[in-house]
Design an enzyme around this catalytic site. Sequence first.
Site, PDB file in Angstrom:
ATOM      1  N   HIS A 170       2.540  73.162  59.191  1.00  0.00           N
ATOM      2  CA  HIS A 170       2.998  71.969  58.483  1.00  0.00           C
ATOM      3  C   HIS A 170       4.519  71.744  58.491  1.00  0.00           C
ATOM      4  O   HIS A 170       4.961  70.614  58.260  1.00  0.00           O
ATOM      5  CB  HIS A 170       2.465  71.953  57.043  1.00  0.00           C
ATOM      6  N   ASP A 171       5.309  72.785  58.753  1.00  0.00           N
ATOM      7  CA  ASP A 171       6.772  72.585  58.800  1.00  0.00           C
ATOM      8  C   ASP A 171       7.364  73.115  60.101  1.00  0.00           C
ATOM      9  O   ASP A 171       8.578  73.404  60.159  1.00  0.00           O
ATOM     10  CB  ASP A 171       7.442  73.297  57.609  1.00  0.00           C
ATOM     11  N   HIS A 189      12.987  76.618  54.855  1.00  0.00           N
ATOM     12  CA  HIS A 189      11.936  76.154  55.761  1.00  0.00           C
ATOM     13  C   HIS A 189      11.835  77.049  56.995  1.00  0.00           C
ATOM     14  O   HIS A 189      12.108  76.621  58.111  1.00  0.00           O
ATOM     15  CB  HIS A 189      12.189  74.690  56.154  1.00  0.00           C
ATOM     16  N   ASP A 238       2.095  73.485  49.216  1.00  0.00           N
ATOM     17  CA  ASP A 238       3.441  73.316  49.776  1.00  0.00           C
ATOM     18  C   ASP A 238       4.544  73.518  48.729  1.00  0.00           C
ATOM     19  O   ASP A 238       5.615  74.014  49.044  1.00  0.00           O
ATOM     20  CB  ASP A 238       3.530  71.901  50.380  1.00  0.00           C
ATOM     21  N   SER A 298       9.369  80.611  58.677  1.00  0.00           N
ATOM     22  CA  SER A 298       7.935  80.941  58.774  1.00  0.00           C
ATOM     23  C   SER A 298       7.420  81.642  57.515  1.00  0.00           C
ATOM     24  O   SER A 298       6.211  81.709  57.299  1.00  0.00           O
ATOM     25  CB  SER A 298       7.649  81.775  60.022  1.00  0.00           C
TER      26      SER A 298
HETATM   27  P1  AMP Z   1       8.059  70.553  52.720  1.00  0.00           P
HETATM   28  O1  AMP Z   1       9.309  70.170  53.438  1.00  0.00           O
HETATM   29  O2  AMP Z   1       6.811  70.258  53.485  1.00  0.00           O
HETATM   30  O3  AMP Z   1       8.105  71.998  52.299  1.00  0.00           O
HETATM   31  O4  AMP Z   1       7.968  69.633  51.429  1.00  0.00           O
HETATM   32  C1  AMP Z   1       8.201  70.035  50.118  1.00  0.00           C
HETATM   33  C2  AMP Z   1       9.431  69.390  49.560  1.00  0.00           C
HETATM   34  O5  AMP Z   1       9.654  69.855  48.253  1.00  0.00           O
HETATM   35  C3  AMP Z   1      10.614  69.773  50.377  1.00  0.00           C
HETATM   36  O6  AMP Z   1      11.412  68.658  50.569  1.00  0.00           O
HETATM   37  C4  AMP Z   1      11.332  70.785  49.544  1.00  0.00           C
HETATM   38  O7  AMP Z   1      12.668  70.674  49.743  1.00  0.00           O
HETATM   39  C5  AMP Z   1      10.942  70.398  48.140  1.00  0.00           C
HETATM   40  N1  AMP Z   1      10.889  71.587  47.270  1.00  0.00           N
HETATM   41  C6  AMP Z   1      10.002  72.589  47.323  1.00  0.00           C
HETATM   42  N2  AMP Z   1      10.248  73.488  46.376  1.00  0.00           N
HETATM   43  C7  AMP Z   1      11.319  73.063  45.679  1.00  0.00           C
HETATM   44  C8  AMP Z   1      12.044  73.558  44.566  1.00  0.00           C
HETATM   45  N3  AMP Z   1      11.707  74.708  43.967  1.00  0.00           N
HETATM   46  N4  AMP Z   1      13.084  72.831  44.122  1.00  0.00           N
HETATM   47  C9  AMP Z   1      13.442  71.676  44.706  1.00  0.00           C
HETATM   48  N5  AMP Z   1      12.787  71.158  45.760  1.00  0.00           N
HETATM   49  C10 AMP Z   1      11.732  71.829  46.244  1.00  0.00           C
HETATM   50 ZN    ZN Z   2       6.596  72.872  53.387  1.00  0.00          ZN
END
Ligand code: AMP
Ligand code: ZN
Length: 672
Positions: free
Chosen positions: A443-444, A403, A566, A405
């Site tokens: 968004h993050d 998470h 996302d 940039s």
């Molecule tokens: P965000 O925190 O906004 O990026 O929300 C996306 C969620 O999906 C996050 O909690 C990430 O940890 C999860 N995520 C995204 N890609 C993966 C991946 N390849 N494997 C497991 N979790 C993922």
């Molecule tokens: Zn995200």
Amino acid sequence: MATSLQGNCQGVGLPLQTWTAHQNLLSGPSPKIISFKICNTNGIILCILYGADILPILQVLLIFAKEDNQSDGFWWACDRAGYRCNIARTPESALECFLDKHQEIIVIDHRSSRYFDAEAICRSIRATKPSEHTVILAVVPPNDLFHVFSITACYNELIQLEHGEVQSQFKLRACNSVFTALDQCQEAIEITSEDHVIQNRRKDSIDIKSITSRSSDAPSLQNRRYSSMARIHSMTIEAPITKVINIINAAQENSPVTVAEALDRVLEILRTTELYSPQLGTKDEDPHTSDLVGGLMTDGLRRLSGNEYVFSKNMNQSHSHLSVPIAINDVPPCIAQLLDNEESWDFNIFELEAVTNKRPLVYLGLKVFTRFGVSEFLNCSEATVRAWFQVIEANYHSSNAYHNSTHAADVLHATAFFLGKERVKGSLDHLDEVAALIAATIHDVDHPGRTNSFLCNAGSELAVLYNDTAVLESHHTALAFQLTAKDNKCNIFKNIDRNHYRTLRQAVIDMVLATEMTKHFEHVNKFVNSINKSMSEGSDCDCTANVKNFPDNQTLIKRMMIKCADVANPCRPLELCIEWAGRISEEYFAQTDEEKRQGLPVVMPVFDRNTCSIPKSQISFIDYFITDMFDAWDAFAHLPVLMQHLANNYKHWKMLDELKCKSLRLPSENNN
Ligand code: AMP
Ligand code: ZN
């Protein structure tokens, strides 16, 4: 003993008057209606009328101008039979008494016409509504039709009447009352047999307000309670779910038992609050899935007290090293060259990360915002947009494995790609495009590299601030708007009017909050139910018009778009997909390490760096969160390249898993 239908409605707040008729109902062996329930539309039983061996006390009215043996005989007979007895001496008092008490039996002295005209009294009583079920017996002179002369004879006469005509009248009254109730009741009605097997179910509507208005004049607790109930049922502001439930209730009427039962099951589901959370079936046996679901879709109810998680306050960091102005024109050639390929799905964001010294967001952002005319829409200079990107990027934590940039830049890239798709473009307005690009960028922001569950379990400041609800997503949005407004130099909203700003802000907030994974299935299902369904029903232009004319549909598309952007990493070319999988796994491992260190609950135990199978975790993530969502999004936006990558990547993880390989690649590939 005769059976009467006995209502217990007094205890449940129904108006007494409406139901008094039910209270003295007699039924012989014939009526099937042994009991019936009146339920409201939520299935709450309001009233049960049931068979009981309770005979109401009969009331008898004696109309005798003068007291004599005959009238005394009836008086004593009533006493012996346990009836209530009244005597009236004049036609007026007789009518008055009858209207007051509604006696079941009237005995009228017809032996002489000296004091009153018995037939005239009979006619005046018969002219009243309550007399419908009253048995009138005339005492005629001796040697006529019959002659009652003793207490015993009077007694026998009355008992015979009770078990004959009076009972029949009770049955009639019972049926009338039941049918009136069925006819007038807005509530669901179930008619059951003695052993509570439903014989019939009726769900119809009545104006419950009219029942209220007919209820007893004297205000009572019961009536007050009923009024509240009636108000609830006559609510003019009906939630859509209430309308749906009412439609299903109506459809159940007259439908075969199997259909009615299936609809009952539907209603049961609709009445739950967790409409969009799938119940884990066999999949929950896999710890990778259950850990991911538990870790991403809960707000960490497994809370431990006393552990404070303090994360860095990037907002206070100095960004002086970032304020080197870069205009789109003075972008170094190597970066500019890379950005030439920015519109391709296969664009390599990690190369951009490398050449920009981990500042890919500002460079990609400026390019994308220029392409979509964002500064024109916002009526602000490119310098303001640049300053804004710099502030936002500086508030991403470059120390986070995932998470950071680069993830924001990746999501911005995917969003811009989706906005270029014909169906998406045709469905959204320019304001939506601008909102989506801003939402993707922020968004993050200030993500601490820990999940919501972790923050809640740790009792972090943010979790306390946002009441353990959408903690991170609320923080990203709120902080982004704070950072933007803090300094005029980076305030991209400074030149738009208030209404525009409010609409844009609302759209941005809605999209960022949509990235919260606890709402994943809600957003996906709403999209499928509204957008995919309307697509399959109409032509292409119908579909776009359907969306354009309905802001709610535009909202569903924007939510789905940012959600897909996302988590688009499993749909990137294999090498990029592998890199993202490595990064997210590392971030999860770091969280598990810290949970163990701090004695916090381990939210996702499978993400232990010593034991985790990354291929298994990716297979679970794709199976549970990605496949259905991208199928739906692809059906709308048409994304064959992504779907092909997704299939390839899935195969890669499957292959590794079959070879019992727990890492990102085969060992042989690692050596390359
Ligand atoms: P965000 O925190 O906004 O990026 O929300 C996306 C969620 O999906 C996050 O909690 C990430 O940890 C999860 N995520 C995204 N890609 C993966 C991946 N390849 N494997 C497991 N979790 C993922
Ligand atoms: Zn995200």
